[in-house]
Design a protein around this motif. Structure first.
Motif, mmCIF file in Angstrom:
data_model
loop_
_atom_site.group_PDB
_atom_site.id
_atom_site.type_symbol
_atom_site.label_atom_id
_atom_site.label_comp_id
_atom_site.label_asym_id
_atom_site.label_seq_id
_atom_site.Cartn_x
_atom_site.Cartn_y
_atom_site.Cartn_z
ATOM 1 N N PHE A 167 0.838 -1.206 0.000
ATOM 2 C CA PHE A 167 0.000 0.000 0.000
ATOM 3 C C PHE A 167 0.874 1.259 0.000
ATOM 4 N N ALA A 168 1.970 1.205 0.772
ATOM 5 C CA ALA A 168 2.864 2.373 0.847
ATOM 6 C C ALA A 168 3.467 2.669 -0.515
ATOM 7 N N VAL A 169 3.846 1.623 -1.219
ATOM 8 C CA VAL A 169 4.426 1.782 -2.552
ATOM 9 C C VAL A 169 3.377 2.350 -3.509
ATOM 10 N N LEU A 170 2.181 1.802 -3.473
ATOM 11 C CA LEU A 170 1.098 2.256 -4.356
ATOM 12 C C LEU A 170 0.716 3.715 -4.061
ATOM 13 N N GLY A 171 0.594 4.038 -2.781
ATOM 14 C CA GLY A 171 0.214 5.401 -2.405
ATOM 15 C C GLY A 171 1.274 6.412 -2.818
ATOM 16 N N SER A 172 2.542 6.036 -2.700
ATOM 17 C CA SER A 172 3.626 6.943 -3.103
ATOM 18 C C SER A 172 3.540 7.249 -4.587
ATOM 19 N N ALA A 173 3.247 6.203 -5.389
ATOM 20 C CA ALA A 173 3.124 6.415 -6.838
ATOM 21 C C ALA A 173 1.954 7.346 -7.140
ATOM 22 N N LEU A 174 0.835 7.156 -6.458
ATOM 23 C CA LEU A 174 -0.345 8.000 -6.697
ATOM 24 C C LEU A 174 -0.052 9.459 -6.378
ATOM 25 N N VAL A 175 0.507 9.692 -5.188
ATOM 26 C CA VAL A 175 0.737 11.083 -4.788
ATOM 27 C C VAL A 175 1.783 11.732 -5.684
#
Lengths: 366, 366
Positions: A167-175
């Protein structure tokens, strides 16, 4: 406002963006979605829309950059996931996501039933290699005047430490796709800031995230507490879907209680009503700052295609925000960014999985 | 207000109540606790207080119904639990709880460090038979104008279904002691109202609670969501300490963001400042309704004695509420009620434990 890059000239400008819109979803259906689509096309001269729904509902809409794709069924807000997925194979939701799968659109947007949307998106698009469970990542307004991206908000109730790292990896990409900031900070939602606090899963996740931070895969701030979401301590807050859903609904509950109290207090007697009139512009400004409609449009992350979820009760303005968010994500190559970040974190994602190969790990995950 | 039975004539009137007060705890120490104690004694002519702390700090206090017990040490707000428990054996917190153990007081109250208070209370008083883990049960204001009792709020981060059943039993005893309602409703905090929703632990807890409801051990309403805490859908909301802590802090975060926004909006320009003056009485009333100080005083439940935790930042008025709550609980025989309810639920508590005898279950619990 760093969040709205839709009109920014500095972003890369690929060939026009096409979005597939489930025009039938949400509490209001075409009455809201179509007018939001028209305004969206006016805002974005390089954008195209694929409008999906019942032909009779969409017949009146005509625009040189819009095409209509027929879907004979509609997923109801209360339809069980199984019905939506197995029985309504020609639903507007499903046909919209199919457009993304077929390459006819870069992103799909729906205001329909969240569970059905996630299930259909996952079924049609599949998860990315290295990702076991897609997550839902909405943005919540914070005290800094910006927004905090929180994930997961309800898709996954039982998460392990590896899921939280994903989730941390995915959220970083989104932001980074939405704001241009390549090193957004990540906080792990916990009952205290100290690394020794929390459940066993959280303690393990904290170690994984620290390691991912050292490896440069993400910018890990450390543990954060519930109030940090609204302080804006970190740009991203990671939690399992159970905690995320409850925290979100509890805050909605307290905010609406405060608004109700204000309404009651300001309508108690003539003097209070007079005060309300005088205070009206201030209260209106306050309402604007708290307006969650500005942040409408949660990304479904971890799939082999972009899907955005609008709030079911969204009005035209709010649905337009969800369209803008999907447009920004597509324009800033969110999918490539996600894959890039997963690749960077791959040794960690693989190492922490029960079996060495990421494919096998994904397949054997409960 | 159904919550304040302190001045009610209908409650049973046992011989005077004695409370032991940790006068040194909290952010303000004796400066706040002593004046709250004096006001408390004036409110309750049948009450006695045992004031615990450093003699020099308490020397100035004199009242015919108060006695002073010396304690040479103070647990700091940041002291690790181990230090508080193992090193500071003559702390005011510990000596206050010892008064309850020795039968010199019916309840102890402290505004000190929560972790230390729970650890010392558990060490000195032990848990009741049938209870594996004590819980912290604060009350939060709700939209109905009353309060919702939520437990656990932070003592236990990893809970199983049996723990949640125990919390439901403990919470029911507390609310019936404080309000006189013998069948308060219990909700299980979940991501949806449907029984099929939630994590495996929650689904199992839901079945246990349904069974306890059928057996008449408690009044189970069903699953509730985060916003139901503030709607006041049920009088008691049960959750694990991880979720409870995060939900509580998230709501504190959003509430303080709203207050900050209001302050900013009302001080933006001359007209807004004027509006603030006109709206002042209304805003003050609003603040009063949201004031968490009215609900100060969380019970530590499941122990062989009554302990109440005041917020560390409590002022005199708030600390007085915590004293009143402890007084009400003692006056209405909370401890007997807890034991009665545990006895009623005993077949369920035992049945669901890993080994048949409750004693053994408690001993082998992780």
């Amino acid at each position: 406002m760093s969040l709205d890059l839709s009109s920014s000239d500095s972003a890369p400008t690929p060939a026009g963006i096409t979005l597939a819109v489930d025009c039938m979803g949400g509490d209001h259906g075409p009455g809201v979605t179509l007018s939001a689509c028209r305004a969206f096309l006016e805002r974005h001269p390089d954008a195209r829309l694929v409008l999906v729904g019942r032909l009779e509902a969409l017949a009146a809409f005509s625009h040189p950059r819009a095409t209509v794709v027929a879907a004979s069924e509609v997923v109801g807000m209360d339809d069980p996931v199984e019905i939506a997925l197995r029985k309504k194979k020609d639903s507007s939701m499903r046909v919209a996501i199919q457009q993304v799968k077929d390459g006819a659109a870069q992103a799909a947007i729906s205001a329909g039933n969240t569970g059905a949307l996630m299930a259909i998106a996952r079924y049609l698009l599949k998860t990315l290699e290295g990702i076991d469970r897609p997550a839902i990542a909405p943005q919540l307004p914070n005290g800094k005047g910006g927004a905090t991206t929180v994930l997961d908000l309800g898709a996954n109730v039982d998460c392990d430490a590896e899921d939280l790292l994903q989730f941390a990896v995915l959220g970083s990409a989104l932001v980074s796709a939405l704001t241009g900031n390549e090193t957004p900070t990540v906080g792990l939602l916990n009952v205290g800031e100290e690394a020794i606090k929390g459940s066993e899963t959280i303690k393990k996740a904290s170690l994984l995230l620290q390691e991912a931070g050292r490896a440069g895969a993400l910018n890990f701030h450390g543990n954060v507490e519930g109030n940090d979401i609204f302080k804006g301590t970190t740009e991203i807050v990671v939690c399992d879907g159970f905690v995320g859903n409850i925290a979100l609904k509890a805050t909605e509950g307290v905010a609406s209680m405060i608004v109700d109290f204000m309404r009651q207090e300001f309508s108690r007697g003539v003097l209070s009503k007079l005060a309300a009139v005088v205070a009206y512009p201030v209260l209106k400004a306050l309402k604007g700052r708290l307006d969650h409609r500005r942040y409408n449009g949660a990304a479904l992350l971890g799939l082999r295609g972009l899907v955005f979820k609008s709030h079911g009760s969204a009005d035209e303005w709010a649905f337009g925000h969800a369209l803008d968010r999907a447009y920004d994500a597509a324009r800033n190559n969110l999918l490539d960014r996600v894959q890039e970040r997963i690749a960077r974190a791959a040794p960690l994602l693989a190492r922490s999985a029960p079996v060495p190969a990421p494919e096998a790990a994904a397949a054997t995950h409960p």
